[in-house]
Every structure is written in structure tokens, then in C-alpha cells.
Enzyme design. Structure first.
Site, PDB file in Angstrom:
ATOM      1  N   HIS A   1       8.173 -44.219 -52.530  1.00  0.00           N
ATOM      2  CA  HIS A   1       7.877 -44.501 -51.116  1.00  0.00           C
ATOM      3  C   HIS A   1       9.031 -44.095 -50.208  1.00  0.00           C
ATOM      4  O   HIS A   1       8.868 -44.027 -48.970  1.00  0.00           O
ATOM      5  CB  HIS A   1       7.578 -45.988 -50.933  1.00  0.00           C
TER       6      HIS A   1
ATOM      7  N   ASP B   1       4.784 -41.153 -47.964  1.00  0.00           N
ATOM      8  CA  ASP B   1       4.139 -42.253 -47.258  1.00  0.00           C
ATOM      9  C   ASP B   1       2.756 -42.505 -47.844  1.00  0.00           C
ATOM     10  O   ASP B   1       2.194 -41.677 -48.582  1.00  0.00           O
ATOM     11  CB  ASP B   1       4.023 -41.936 -45.766  1.00  0.00           C
TER      12      ASP B   1
END
Length: 435
Positions: free
Chosen positions: A415, A419
Site C-alpha cells: 500500500h 492504492d
């Protein structure tokens, strides 16, 4: 004065005569030995022959042991194990001393952090002995075994012993000594026994552990250690997040059923699900290039090529061989590459180069019956796709509830770089290609 000198000379002559008589056996031995030595022979050859006394005396007068020539012996050593591998553990021997081996035949296996390497015999011969032991840490060039090129395998024969059958021992004659009757003691009144102490009450919260005899402790293989360290490093490094989706496998399974025979006839391999998902992943990676990228310090490295790592479970642990340039391969090339790598992985014959690199990993837990999971990223990659088992489930199709073969897909990603939007788009792209 003259008489004293004469008596001294007489005593000395007697002593000399006695000494000569005491060494008369040396003259006899010398004459017997000279009869054994051929005329003209050199004295240095005495050290290379064995001489015996006449009349077949069983004892040797002289013998000399020679060191065996090393010309017929070769040494099996640990081979080069790769650029990044400096040592390994001698896992097990495939042969034992006395076994016949051929040239380049494996005689031992070395476990490293990444692969299992065979130690091969350099020449055909017989294994005389092993120098190293199982469990030893070895480096390239370490001697493992000594092999004789001329010695035949030794056969052990056990000669039957004359006294092999146990002789029956005659029973001893019963002693006929008169038995003395013992006078029975006078009966005493029974004594009151003290009550036994009750066992201490255990606390209801104290766990009852199993005995240690029912446990086994074995050393962890180096490959399993390496896998454990890499997985833990992955958890400690990446900000991992997993997103899910599901795929209706009806059309893909129908495609395989319609063309499986023709595909085998034309290409010599079966059309499997993995090649279909590899092609779908290539399309999704090209659509979302950030998933194929990686963080390097303060930079992002985008890869304009696609090398797919395929997770393969073996008895020694999980390995991930790489399919190079998967974006330039068709279904048949991918299937052939997967079959070849899976066979090597099962046999423990994968090289380090075949597992190095990779930009994206696909793991198929469905072959073991896994319904859903959250795979862990394979460093230094940024994402991993998890496939699962195909299960008939009720789904709504055009307003009707139908039973369809469904598969859950899971994408675990870093992450810090990717995204949620890119992750969802990635899975949707795979879903659209498979449908």
C-alpha cells in the site's frame, strides 16, 4: 710378575672364546639367510621382500608396509553453488560406502538457502569412505567422499560357525539336601496402618502438558529457514493490504473442454488454468503498470517487461521459479515453461537463476482446496495474486439464480506504492479477461 700376566691373558682368551660361542647362532642364521638370497642381489632389496626360515616357519623375518598410491583415488567435492550462496548444509547421502557409482552420478545432496544441489562423483568407481557427515556446514570445494577407481565392491560373507547351534545344557541334578522346616512365627495382632496421604489437588487453571517423550525435536532445513526469514521480512517491510474479487469460470472451463484434445495434439501439453491466468495477469500488469513496479529507496522502478513467478509447493518448502518474458509468450509456451519448472521443483533440480528476479507472483492455493486466503508478497516485488478452488455457488445471472463455478481472487499489494483503486482495477481487468 710374568706368571700374573700369563694368568690374565688366559682369562681373557677364555672370555673371548665364550663370547664367540654365544654368537654361534648368528653365523648359522647368516648362512641360512645367504642361501635364500640370490647371488648378485642388492642388500636394499631386503626391504621389499619377505624371507622365511627353512622348514616352513610361519613367522616372517621382515615385512614392509607400503602406502597405497593415490593415482586410483578421486575426491568428490562440493560444487559451486551460485553467486549469492556461500555455504550449505549436507542434507543426506544418496549412497553408502562400498556402493558402486558411475561418473556424474549424485552421491549426496546439499541444501542451501535457495536450492538443493547434488554432489556428483567425478569418476566411476567405488565409494571408499565419506569425509563429511550429514548436518555439516560445507562450502564450495569441501571434500565429501573418496572414490576408488579400481577397487571392486566388497562382498561380505559370513562363514558358518561350527558352534552356531547352541548346545543344550544338561539340566542340573536336583539337590537332595534335606529341607529344614522353619518354625512359623507366632501370630501377631494386626497393626493399624496409617492412612495414605491424599495427592495434592491441582489448580483447575494449571494446564496439563503432555509428556516430553511424545515430542520430537528436529533441526529446521535451511530452505525452510530462508522462507521463514523472507516472509517475516516481507511483513515487517511492506504495508500489505488485500483486496478480493470473484470470477465466473463458466466460459473458461468451456473453452478448455472444447479445445483440450486439439491443444494436446498440436502442442504436446495440456491447456491448464495457470496459463490462462498468466496471460490475464500480463494484460492487467500492462493496464496497471504501478503493480509491476517496485520501491527502491526513494525511487520507484517501473519495469517494461513482465517476469511472472509461479509459486510451487514441494516437500521441502515453497519455491517460486520464474517464467521469463511472459508478455512475449503464447499459451503453449507458458504451459511448457510451467511444466518444466514444476518438474524441476519437484525433483529439487531448480537453479538459482531460475528463481531469481520476477516482477509479479501468482500462487494457486486452489490445487489444495483453499477457498480464500491472503497471500504474502514475495520480496522485492510489490504484489501477489492468489487463485483459489472452483466451487459451484448460486449466483444471479440476468435476474435468475443459477449454480455457477466460481473462484475467489485475492490481490495482496504494497500500500506504500499501490492504492486501492489500482488494486481493484487490476482484479477487475483479470475478471473481464477470464469472463
Amino acid at each position: 710378575m710374568a706368571s700374573r700376566i700369563a694368568s690374565r691373558l688366559l682369562r681373557r682368551s677364555n672370555a673371548t672364546l665364550g663370547l664367540i660361542r654365544s654368537y654361534s647362532h648368528a653365523r648359522n642364521y647368516s648362512s641360512q639367510l645367504s642361501a635364500l638370497i640370490p647371488i648378485g642381489s642388492q642388500s636394499s632389496k631386503l626391504t621389499r621382500r619377505r624371507y622365511y626360515l627353512p622348514n616352513a616357519s610361519p613367522y616372517q623375518l621382515w615385512s614392509r608396509s607400503f602406502a597405497s598410491d593415490n593415482g586410483d583415488q578421486v575426491e568428490a567435492v562440493v560444487p559451486f553453488m551460485g553467486e549469492s550462496v556461500t555455504d550449505g548444509t549436507l542434507a543426506n547421502f544418496l549412497k553408502k560406502p562400498g556402493d558402486r557409482v558411475e561418473a556424474d552420478e549424485p552421491i549426496a545432496q546439499i541444501e542451501t538457502d535457495k536450492v538443493t544441489i547434488d554432489v556428483a562423483s567425478p569418476e566411476a568407481g567405488v565409494i571408499e569412505k565419506f569425509i563429511a557427515s550429514e548436518g555439516d556446514t560445507v562450502t564450495p570445494g569441501t571434500k565429501v567422499a573418496i572414490i576408488s577407481k579400481s577397487v571392486a565392491p566388497a562382498e561380505t560373507h559370513v562363514a558358518p560357525s561350527e558352534d552356531s547351534t547352541p548346545k543344550e545344557t544338561p539340566p542340573k541334578a536336583e539337590e537332595t539336601k534335606p529341607k529344614v522346616e522353619e518354625k512359623s512365627p507366632k501370630a501377631e495382632p494386626p497393626k493399624m496402618q496409617a492412612p495414605k496421604p491424599l495427592p495434592p489437588k491441582t489448580s483447575p487453571t494449571e494446564p496439563q502438558l503432555p509428556p516430553k517423550e511424545r515430542e520430537r525435536r528436529v533441526p529446521m532445513p535451511r530452505l525452510r529457514k530462508r522462507i521463514a526469514n523472507r516472509l517475516k521480512d516481507s511483513q515487517n517491510t511492506f504495508a500489505m493490504l488485500t483486496t478480493f474479487n470473484e470470477v465466473d469460470m463458466t466460459n473458461l472451463m468451456k473453452l478448455r473442454s472444447d479445445y483440450k484434445d486439439e491443444f494436446v495434439t498440436k502442442h504436446g501439453v495440456k491447456l491448464g488454468l495457470m496459463s490462462c491466468f498468466v496471460k490475464a495477469a500480463v494484460t492487467a500488469l500492462q493496464n496497471q503498470p504501478i503493480v509491476n513496479a517496485v520501491i527502491d529507496g526513494d525511487d520507484i522502478i517501473y519495469r517494461d517487461y513482465v517476469d511472472i513467478s509461479v509459486a510451487v509447493g514441494t516437500s521441502k518448502g515453497l519455491v517460486v521459479p520464474v517464467i521469463r518474458d511472459a508478455d512475449n509468450m503464447n499459451f503453449a509456451d507458458i504451459e511448457k515453461g510451467i511444466n518444466a519448472l514444476a518438474k524441476k521443483a519437484t525433483e529439487g533440480a531448480l537453479s538459482i537463476d531460475e528463481m531469481a528476479g520476477g516482477t509479479f507472483t501468482i500462487s494457486n492455493g486452489g490445487v489444495y482446496g483453499s477457498l480464500i486466503s491472503t497471500p504474502i508478497i514475495n520480496p522485492p516485488q510489490s504484489a501477489i495474486l492468489g487463485m483459489h478452488s472452483i466451487v459451484q455457488r448460486p449466483v444471479v445471472v440476468d435476474g435468475n439464480i443459477l449454480a455457477r463455478p466460481m473462484m475467489y481472487l485475492a490481490l495482496t499489494y504494497d500500500h506504500r506504492l499501490i492504492d486501492g483503486r489500482e488494486a481493484v482495477y487490476f482484479l477487475r481487468r483479470i475478471k473481464d479477461v477470464e469472463n
